[in-house]
Motif scaffolding. Structure first.
Motif, short mmCIF file in Angstrom:
data_model
loop_
_atom_site.label_atom_id
_atom_site.label_comp_id
_atom_site.label_asym_id
_atom_site.label_seq_id
_atom_site.Cartn_x
_atom_site.Cartn_y
_atom_site.Cartn_z
N PRO A 104 -9.10 -4.05 -7.31
CA PRO A 104 -7.51 -2.98 -7.26
C PRO A 104 -7.60 -1.68 -6.80
O PRO A 104 -6.78 -0.88 -7.01
N VAL A 105 -8.95 -0.97 -7.42
CA VAL A 105 -8.85 0.22 -6.78
C VAL A 105 -8.93 0.56 -5.66
O VAL A 105 -8.02 1.50 -5.18
N ILE A 106 -9.42 -0.34 -4.57
CA ILE A 106 -9.72 -0.50 -3.21
C ILE A 106 -7.42 -0.50 -2.58
O ILE A 106 -7.26 0.01 -1.87
N THR A 107 -7.32 -1.19 -3.30
CA THR A 107 -6.09 -1.97 -3.26
C THR A 107 -5.35 -1.03 -3.48
O THR A 107 -3.84 -0.41 -3.06
N ALA A 108 -5.34 0.36 -4.77
CA ALA A 108 -4.69 0.93 -4.73
C ALA A 108 -4.84 2.28 -4.35
O ALA A 108 -3.53 3.16 -3.39
N VAL A 109 -5.36 2.67 -3.69
CA VAL A 109 -6.10 3.29 -2.40
C VAL A 109 -5.17 2.97 -1.25
O VAL A 109 -4.07 4.33 -0.52
N LEU A 124 -1.22 2.81 -11.82
CA LEU A 124 -3.72 4.04 -12.15
C LEU A 124 -4.06 3.68 -13.20
O LEU A 124 -5.31 3.51 -13.00
N VAL A 125 -3.40 3.96 -14.04
CA VAL A 125 -4.11 3.85 -15.62
C VAL A 125 -4.91 2.50 -15.49
O VAL A 125 -5.95 2.22 -16.54
N ALA A 126 -3.65 1.57 -15.03
CA ALA A 126 -4.13 0.40 -16.39
C ALA A 126 -5.69 0.03 -14.91
O ALA A 126 -6.23 -0.67 -15.34
N VAL A 127 -5.56 0.11 -13.91
CA VAL A 127 -6.60 -0.07 -12.54
C VAL A 127 -7.74 0.34 -12.83
O VAL A 127 -9.78 0.24 -13.54
N ALA A 128 -7.65 2.10 -13.05
CA ALA A 128 -8.78 2.69 -14.22
C ALA A 128 -9.41 2.10 -14.80
O ALA A 128 -10.42 1.48 -15.32
#
Length: 294
Positions: A104-109, A124-128
């Motif tokens: 998910p982190v890489i997907t968001a980026v 973004l908060v949810a991913v973190a």
């Protein structure tokens, strides 16, 4: 029912629940001596054929479906499954599970960089939160030991990278006017030939162990069919970053399955991680459900 099928939170929960059921079933299949590449190929074939039948009235004479199916199948099914199956004996299941938490982190980026349905602040908060929660789960289960072969850890990082590329690819190159079941059928069915080739290379192209474990196979097929019916709908409705959270949710479901079915016990740190994951998913769901479906 249509309202639920356009609700990202419902789709995320449904996909995460079924994905969480697939993991322990796959573990039992490996313990039964079934070739992992063949196991994945068969349940992708079964689910792909059902999706094909359900979308039989759609227009299939389209070149863009072939390109989509090849790319989606390669990035989401063939590459990550193959690398993970080869890497886990060298890096352990804990670090292997953490590879999914990086997705998910890489997907968001990638979504932000390429401007493909970029996530909002709530997402973004949810991913973190989910990422921190996943780390706590793995650390709490004492499975973060460094591997004896560090090179395999670097190779394993291709798993979240491939999953993230697949998440963004499916949104960016979704065939025009294609329905989720049609897109899913193309991706799943075109994943089967390379996985069968890998099974042959691995010396495991033998279906008799699967037939011997038919109750396990039926459970796996039922779970995979339900998952893929929801998975591609979730991609269509929620977008790449929202969909990528299914790995977090599946990790939380895995804890519940381990506790209720296998009688496993976990320290408080693990449950804190699960709580963070659920809090993050809840926060993103509140924001996402305010948006109209595509």
């Amino acid at each position: 029912m249509n309202k639920l099928l356009n609700n990202p939170f419902f789709l995320l929960v449904g996909t995460g629940l079924t994905l969480g059921a697939i993991a322990p079933l796959g573990k039992l299949a490996l313990q039964a001596g079934i070739d992992p590449f063949l196991w994945v190929a068969v349940f992708l074939l079964i689910s792909g054929l059902l999706l094909l039948w359900l979308s039989r009235r759609e227009n299939w004479g389209r070149a863009d479906l072939l390109g989509f199916g090849l790319g989606a199948g390669l990035f989401a099914n063939v590459i990550p499954n193959s690398i993970l199956l080869l890497a886990i004996p060298h890096i352990g299941s804990g670090l292997g599970g953490l590879m999914f938490a990086l997705s998910p982190v890489i997907t968001a980026v990638l979504s932000i960089t390429l401007k493909v349905r970029p996530p909002n602040r709530a997402l973004l908060v949810a991913v973190a939160l989910g990422f921190v929660g996943a780390i706590l789960i793995v650390a709490g289960r004492n499975s973060l030991a460094l591997p004896s072969a560090p090179t395999w850890l670097l190779i394993a990082l291709l798993v979240p990278a491939s999953l993230a590329v697949g998440n963004v690819f499916r949104t960016a190159y979704w065939p025009k006017d294609a329905k989720p079941m049609q897109a899913g059928a193309a991706a799943n069915l075109l994943s089967v030939p390379p996985l069968l080739a890998l099974s042959t290379w691995n010396g495991g192209l033998d279906i008799s162990p699967i037939l011997a474990q038919w109750p396990l196979a039926l459970g796996q097929w039922a779970a995979s069919i339900c998952m893929y019916l929801l998975f591609f709908r979730l991609q269509w409705v929620g977008g790449p970053t929202y969909l990528s959270q299914i790995g977090y949710f599946a990790a939380a479901v895995g804890l519940a399955v381990g506790t209720l079915v296998f009688g496993e016990t976990y320290p408080g740190l693990v449950w804190c991680g699960a709580a963070l994951i659920l809090a993050g998913i809840g926060a993103s769901a509140l924001e996402q459900t305010r948006k109209p479906a595509p």
